[in-house]
Design a protein around this motif. Structure first.
Motif, PDB file in Angstrom:
ATOM      1  N   ASP A 138       1.618  -9.041  -0.474  1.00 22.99           N
ATOM      2  CA  ASP A 138       1.049  -7.548  -0.598  1.00 22.99           C
ATOM      3  C   ASP A 138       0.056  -7.628  -1.722  1.00 22.99           C
ATOM      4  O   ASP A 138      -0.008  -8.580  -2.491  1.00 22.99           O
ATOM      5  CB  ASP A 138       2.396  -6.847  -0.763  1.00 22.99           C
ATOM      6  N   VAL A 139      -0.505  -6.443  -1.861  1.00 29.28           N
ATOM      7  CA  VAL A 139      -1.314  -6.324  -2.880  1.00 29.28           C
ATOM      8  C   VAL A 139      -1.661  -4.536  -3.223  1.00 29.28           C
ATOM      9  O   VAL A 139      -1.404  -4.224  -1.970  1.00 29.28           O
ATOM     10  CB  VAL A 139      -2.710  -6.916  -2.624  1.00 29.28           C
ATOM     11  N   ALA A 140      -2.287  -4.178  -4.301  1.00 32.03           N
ATOM     12  CA  ALA A 140      -2.186  -2.792  -4.557  1.00 32.03           C
ATOM     13  C   ALA A 140      -3.690  -2.454  -3.640  1.00 32.03           C
ATOM     14  O   ALA A 140      -4.653  -3.261  -3.839  1.00 32.03           O
ATOM     15  CB  ALA A 140      -2.275  -2.588  -5.996  1.00 32.03           C
ATOM     16  N   GLU A 141      -3.752  -1.388  -3.451  1.00 33.07           N
ATOM     17  CA  GLU A 141      -4.855  -0.852  -2.498  1.00 33.07           C
ATOM     18  C   GLU A 141      -6.218  -1.231  -3.312  1.00 33.07           C
ATOM     19  O   GLU A 141      -7.225  -1.614  -2.859  1.00 33.07           O
ATOM     20  CB  GLU A 141      -4.700   0.726  -2.420  1.00 33.07           C
ATOM     21  N   ALA A 142      -6.288  -0.792  -4.472  1.00 25.17           N
ATOM     22  CA  ALA A 142      -7.821  -0.805  -5.227  1.00 25.17           C
ATOM     23  C   ALA A 142      -7.917  -2.351  -5.356  1.00 25.17           C
ATOM     24  O   ALA A 142      -9.197  -2.708  -5.280  1.00 25.17           O
ATOM     25  CB  ALA A 142      -7.528  -0.294  -6.785  1.00 25.17           C
ATOM     26  N   GLU A 143      -7.098  -3.007  -5.533  1.00 25.76           N
ATOM     27  CA  GLU A 143      -7.515  -4.790  -5.777  1.00 25.76           C
ATOM     28  C   GLU A 143      -7.715  -5.383  -4.534  1.00 25.76           C
ATOM     29  O   GLU A 143      -8.666  -5.901  -4.411  1.00 25.76           O
ATOM     30  CB  GLU A 143      -6.304  -5.537  -6.564  1.00 25.76           C
ATOM     31  N   ALA A 144      -7.046  -4.839  -3.420  1.00 23.55           N
ATOM     32  CA  ALA A 144      -7.247  -5.462  -1.893  1.00 23.55           C
ATOM     33  C   ALA A 144      -9.046  -4.813  -1.807  1.00 23.55           C
ATOM     34  O   ALA A 144      -9.606  -5.803  -1.044  1.00 23.55           O
ATOM     35  CB  ALA A 144      -6.406  -4.824  -1.077  1.00 23.55           C
ATOM     36  N   LEU A 145      -9.311  -3.748  -1.986  1.00 22.23           N
ATOM     37  CA  LEU A 145     -10.429  -3.325  -1.488  1.00 22.23           C
ATOM     38  C   LEU A 145     -11.603  -3.869  -2.573  1.00 22.23           C
ATOM     39  O   LEU A 145     -12.752  -4.233  -1.707  1.00 22.23           O
ATOM     40  CB  LEU A 145     -10.820  -1.871  -1.684  1.00 22.23           C
TER      41      LEU A 145
END
Ligand SMILES: Nc1ncnc2c1ncn2[C@@H]1O[C@H](COP(=O)(O)OP(=O)(O)O)[C@@H](O)[C@H]1O
Ligand SMILES: O=C(O)C1=C[C@@H](OP(=O)(O)O)[C@@H](O)[C@H](O)C1
Ligand SMILES: [Mg+2]
Length: 211
Positions: free
Chosen positions: A141-148
């Protein structure tokens, strides 16, 4: 299995030959340094940008095992995924993806498999993942800001077209229960390098009770 109409037999055979060649050309494992050998199949699932492809490559390098990536195999079958989405639509892509996953999850060897973010949408794929006693499924999993940041706004990911931020979040929320259904272990990769995540995976497999 008979050929899916959108996948010519010759393309399917070329793909399975690539997979067989990968098993024939296995590299010397870094893990040999500590005389440890991976005897399980590791499957990585999770949202786009969680690092499934990069981490899978790193784990396979460490363990000297074969790395397969469902998207790389699909690209060899269908051509670039964004163009395929645009021309044939998502449901044609999902049908091809499910067929590739059925093939991969039935392989008798052990290997590391990086999955596309949407493989869990298919019920048969989820059942096949759960069925294998020699397989550990990791939900990255990953936090939204880092994924983007990692997917650079989603240009190469057609599933994110239009509104990458809103779509990424919606897909991650919708698919969250499906990732949880198949996963044995969940890892939040936010703030970790791909190598650090790979080491964590290897450590989890080597010391299962410390999970
Ligand atoms: N843990 C990480 N930290 C920083 N960058 C990462 C990490 N994992 C992957 N990346 C980078 O982010 C991008 C997307 O990663 P990728 O492995 O393709 O994700 P996925 O296959 O889950 O969509 C790649 O450029 C990759 O090198
Ligand atoms: O989540 C999705 O629907 C998709 C994820 C992509 O793979 P990654 O998760 O490796 O980016 C790729 O399979 C395709 O663009 C669709
Ligand atoms: Mg990937």
């Amino acid at each position: 299995m008979s050929a899916d109409p959108v996948i010519p037999d010759t393309a399917w055979q070329a793909m399975t030959s690539r997979v067989e060649a990968a098993f024939a050309q296995r590299r010397v494992p870094i893990a040999r340094l500590w005389r440890w050998r991976l005897r399980r199949t590791l499957v990585l699932v999770g949202p786009m940008g969680a690092g499934k492809s990069a981490v899978g490559r790193a784990v396979a390098r460490m363990c000297g095992c074969v790395h397969l990536d469902s998207d790389a195999l699909l690209t060899s079958l269908l051509g670039p995924i964004p163009a395929y989405f645009a021309e044939h639509g998502e449901s044609a892509f999902r049908a091809a993806e499910a067929r590739v996953m059925a093939y991969l999850t039935a392989l008798p060897q052990t290997y590391v498999l990086s999955c596309g973010g949407g493989v869990v949408l298919d019920e048969d794929t989820r059942a096949a993942m759960r069925r294998r006693a020699d397989t550990t499924v990791f939900h990255l999993d990953v936090a939204e800001a880092e994924a983007l940041r990692r997917v650079r706004g989603g240009a190469s990911r057609p599933a994110l077209q239009g509104d990458p931020r809103g779509t990424w979040k919606r897909l991650r929320d919708e698919r969250g229960p499906l990732y949880a259904e198949v996963a044995d272990v969940s890892i939040d990769t936010t703030g970790l390098t791909a190598e650090a995540v790979a080491w964590r995976i290897v450590d989890t497999i080597r010391h299962p009770r410390r999970k």
